[in-house]
Design a protein around this motif. Structure first.
Motif, PDB file in Angstrom:
ATOM      1  N   LYS A  29      -3.110   5.219   3.832  1.00 15.33           N
ATOM      2  CA  LYS A  29      -2.303   4.614   2.772  1.00 15.33           C
ATOM      3  C   LYS A  29      -1.718   3.294   3.246  1.00 15.33           C
ATOM      4  N   VAL A  32      -4.693   0.751   3.345  1.00 17.61           N
ATOM      5  CA  VAL A  32      -5.225   0.340   2.051  1.00 17.61           C
ATOM      6  C   VAL A  32      -4.306  -0.643   1.339  1.00 17.61           C
ATOM      7  N   LEU A  33      -3.118  -0.847   1.874  1.00 23.22           N
ATOM      8  CA  LEU A  33      -2.228  -1.884   1.336  1.00 23.22           C
ATOM      9  C   LEU A  33      -2.773  -3.280   1.636  1.00 23.22           C
ATOM     10  N   PRO A  37     -10.253  -0.756  -0.710  1.00 23.87           N
ATOM     11  CA  PRO A  37     -10.701   0.570  -0.260  1.00 23.87           C
ATOM     12  C   PRO A  37     -12.159   0.638   0.143  1.00 23.87           C
ATOM     13  N   THR A  92      -5.346   4.017  -3.847  1.00 24.40           N
ATOM     14  CA  THR A  92      -4.663   2.782  -4.243  1.00 24.40           C
ATOM     15  C   THR A  92      -3.787   3.001  -5.467  1.00 24.40           C
ATOM     16  N   GLN A  93      -3.990   4.126  -6.164  1.00 21.31           N
ATOM     17  CA  GLN A  93      -3.266   4.404  -7.407  1.00 21.31           C
ATOM     18  C   GLN A  93      -2.210   5.499  -7.265  1.00 21.31           C
TER      19      GLN A  93
END
Length: 314
Positions: A29, A32-33, A37, A92-93
């Motif tokens: 997480k 992925v910022l 992805p 990402t969501q």
């Protein structure tokens, strides 16, 4: 783990696999910022594959694809290939904590698939406790305003990835005994997964999609590398090591522990749940504890030693 009995080594391997996936999700997480992805996935797989090959070399082994059944090796296209492409896009969501809770649905899927494909029978207690665990996750997910901790699309993509992994576990269990060492299986599978990830990334680039990181900090780069080693290298090694020795439906019980490690790691990184969600977490963990307690004896017995009674003990 050489000083432990076979049963304890199997249990410890499955727990370590759950810990690797839970903690690896939280690290992913963070990565992925900064990384798209579908760019992060081949980076993670490449780091994992290089690490595994170094370990193989250090152990004096050789990687021969012929020692791994063709179908088992190509399962890497499904998992971690397709499964984690979907999962990373979903991540990402949604929050890392929500992601690991959704992944805790995997054992329920495996339970159903193992019954249909492998003729593994589950007793009423395992089914009932799995239902309680799912109910607890509903408490965590439900919100009058929508999905707590993320967007509905992220949940759908993550669940699609979970489904891919459930199919992988059942098929891998059928073929794993005919394979060479666990390490060789993982190397071949991840080589296939990396090839798929690179093809997908090339397609994204051709279509003009995002492929470059939005920013590259030392923390982001370290997260990408660390998540590759933990999430793919360590997790798959420990899981397949345990899966060789137990039924797929029993090995899957360890997946209920992933939220324990994932939520703990997410909390360290600043994610928080409200009171209602924590009630759901407690329900899930309570069900997991009871499942683990009831499954303790058959879960640690080698597959070839399970008699008819132990196969239906739960």
């Amino acid at each position: 783990m050489s000083g432990l009995s076979v049963s304890r080594r199997v249990a410890l391997s499955l727990i370590l696999a759950a810990a690797s996936w839970g903690i690896g999700t939280a690290i992913s997480k963070r990565a992925v910022l900064e990384f798209p992805p579908l760019t992060l996935l081949p980076i993670q797989l490449a780091v994992s594959l290089i690490t595994l090959l170094l370990i193989v070399r250090w152990r004096g082994e050789s990687v021969r694809e012929a020692s791994v059944p063709t179908g088992l090796g190509r399962l890497g296209l499904l998992n971690p290939g397709l499964a984690y492409a979907l999962s990373l896009v979903g991540l990402t969501q949604i929050s890392a904590s929500l992601s690991v809770l959704l992944w805790a649905l995997e054992p329920v899927m495996i339970l159903v698939l193992a019954a249909l494909v492998l003729a593994e029978r589950a007793g009423r207690a395992l089914i009932a406790l799995s239902g309680v665990a799912v109910g607890g996750m509903v408490l965590v997910l439900y919100s009058p305003d929508g999905i707590a901790g993320g967007h509905e699309l992220g949940v759908i993509l993550t669940l699609a990835g979970v489904g891919c992994c459930a199919v992988y576990s059942v098929i891998a269990r059928r073929w794993i005994d005919a394979a060479g060492s666990t390490l060789q299986v993982i190397v071949v599978q991840q080589a296939y997964a990396l090839a798929l990830a690179l093809i997908v990334l090339a397609g994204v680039a051709i279509l003009g999609g995002p492929v470059l990181p939005t920013g590259l900090s030392a923390e982001g780069a370290l997260s990408a590398a660390a998540s590759g080693i933990v999430y793919y290298g360590l997790a798959y090694f420990f899981y397949l090591h345990g899966l060789r020795r137990v039924r797929a439906s029993i090995a899957a019980v360890s997946f209920y522990l992933i939220p324990v490690f994932g939520i703990a790691a997410g909390s360290v990184l600043g994610e928080r749940f409200d009171g209602r969600q924590w009630i759901g977490v407690v329900v899930v963990m309570g069900a997991v504890s009871l499942i683990a307690h009831r499954a303790e004896s058959p879960a640690v017995a080698p597959v070839d030693r399970l008699d008819t009674h132990s196969r239906t003990a739960l």
